[in-house]
Design an enzyme around this catalytic site. Structure first.
Site, mmCIF file in Angstrom:
data_model
loop_
_atom_site.group_PDB
_atom_site.id
_atom_site.type_symbol
_atom_site.label_atom_id
_atom_site.label_comp_id
_atom_site.label_asym_id
_atom_site.label_seq_id
_atom_site.Cartn_x
_atom_site.Cartn_y
_atom_site.Cartn_z
ATOM 1 N N SER A 247 -53.134 6.827 9.617
ATOM 2 C CA SER A 247 -53.990 5.768 9.079
ATOM 3 C C SER A 247 -54.278 5.942 7.590
ATOM 4 O O SER A 247 -54.401 4.959 6.856
ATOM 5 C CB SER A 247 -55.306 5.710 9.859
ATOM 6 O OG SER A 247 -55.065 5.359 11.206
ATOM 7 N N HIS A 307 -59.605 6.572 6.464
ATOM 8 C CA HIS A 307 -59.152 5.213 6.138
ATOM 9 C C HIS A 307 -59.588 4.840 4.725
ATOM 10 O O HIS A 307 -58.787 4.355 3.914
ATOM 11 C CB HIS A 307 -59.738 4.205 7.135
ATOM 12 C CG HIS A 307 -59.243 4.394 8.526
ATOM 13 N ND1 HIS A 307 -59.512 3.492 9.535
ATOM 14 C CD2 HIS A 307 -58.497 5.371 9.099
ATOM 15 C CE1 HIS A 307 -58.954 3.902 10.654
ATOM 16 N NE2 HIS A 307 -58.340 5.037 10.417
#
Length: 361
Positions: A247, A307
């Site tokens: 991610s 993220h």
């Protein structure tokens, strides 16, 4: 060959030098003309997707050969490549996809000729010179294949939640921070099929077109910068959290597209819309993770910091290393600011991870 009465004089601008190279490439006998056989070689080459039957090739020749000489001179060749009736032949689906999400050049009218004979050029070369299908964009594909292979190996052992033998070696484990490779290799293991598929889809559909324009090594730098920033930031903010999944790199690719939009704002079609879409996607995902963790008290173990850090790294590194189609003064200052800020953050993160020992388990 008799002179054409209706031909258009095409000045040798930089964009036409691109077509001249293509013309010369397929003019095998160097006679300054494209024959039927040479035209068929163009259509059958790897640059074009459709393998057309001979009668269709002959119809194309007849349409493009304005003076019925049986050959195409350079002017006829350029007109053929810009003929709206032939765009479906001399364009392919990959090029259309890339054009839709990568900035295109704005044409500049360089003559005062009538509309039908207007010549278009570009301030810094044609977009066709910026991307290529050869050599193929393989970096994101290779990384994706490795991720799939490692997941399948652990799945064959009955372990799909990042707890298999491979995952135990590669996952970011806060108790094994001295094994420095884990700050990068956690990107290769995933928690479940859905987690894997989502990351694969994004990194392929965004990463491959970026490679076709900016080359594999630039995109790899962006991707790995996001992965490294994600683990460093998570280790400092959530020192007890394990990390698995790509991610951080995926968000770096998303932010790299934002960087591309910023650096090519005037050259990009629907720049505002694309910027808002990318920001909305990132904001919803990170916002949902934060809400679930702190307001709904759901222990989902989502590394939202990875993220966010990956996105910041992708934006800064994207501004620093991705190709800029037209450089302006403010963009040069932004470039320096992005490079200095990223390097400073990474140095601070590395030093904190090394010397702030009381912070970690």
């Amino acid at each position: 060959m008799p002179a054409r009465q209706d031909s258009v004089s095409i000045p040798m601008t930089r964009s036409n030098s691109y077509w001249q190279r293509i013309f010369n490439k397929y003019d095998k006998d160097n006679d300054g003309k494209i024959s039927y056989i040479e035209l068929k070689a163009i259509i059958d080459s790897r640059e074009y997707e459709d393998d057309l039957p001979p009668n269709v090739v002959q119809k194309i020749m007849n349409l493009a050969d304005r003076d019925n000489s049986g050959y195409l001179d350079f002017n006829e060749f350029v007109e053929m490549m810009h003929n709206p009736d032939l765009k479906n032949i001399f364009g392919h689906f990959v090029a259309r996809y890339v054009h839709s999400i990568i900035p295109q050049r704005n044409p500049v009218d360089t003559t005062a000729q009538p509309r039908s004979t207007t010549i278009f050029t570009y301030t810094d070369g044609t977009y066709e010179e910026q991307y290529t299908c050869w050599p193929p964009a393989v970096c994101m594909i290779f990384i994706s294949i490795v991720e799939i292979a490692l997941f399948c190996y652990d799945a064959s052992k009955g372990k799909t939640d990042a707890n298999g033998p491979i995952a135990q070696i590669f996952i970011y484990n806060p108790h094994k921070r001295h094994q420095a490779w884990r700050f990068l290799t956690y990107m290769l293991v995933h928690v479940g099929v859905v987690h894997l598929l989502v990351n694969l889809l994004v990194q392929l559909f965004l990463g491959v077109p970026l490679e076709m324009v900016h080359r594999w090594w630039r995109v790899t730098l962006v991707y790995l910068a996001g992965v490294a920033a994600g683990s460093l930031a998570t280790s400092l903010t959530d020192p007890h959290v394990y990390l698995a999944g790509a991610s951080g790199g995926v968000y770096a690719l998303i932010a790299a597209h934002i960087a591309t939009i910023i650096m090519n704002w005037k050259e990009m079609e629907f720049a505002v819309v694309q910027l808002l879409v990318f920001l909305l996607l990132a904001g919803v995902d990170v916002g949902t993770a934060v809400y679930d963790r702190y307001w709904r008290n759901m222990n989902q173990n989502i590394g939202y910091v990875a993220h966010l850090a990956g996105a910041v790294a992708g934006l800064l590194v994207g501004i620093g290393v991705l190709r800029n189609l037209e450089k302006r003064k403010w963009e040069k200052r932004l470039w320096w600011a992005a490079v200095v800020l990223y390097v400073s953050l990474m140095i601070a993160g590395i030093l904190a991870n090394i010397f702030w020992t009381s912070r970690f388990p």
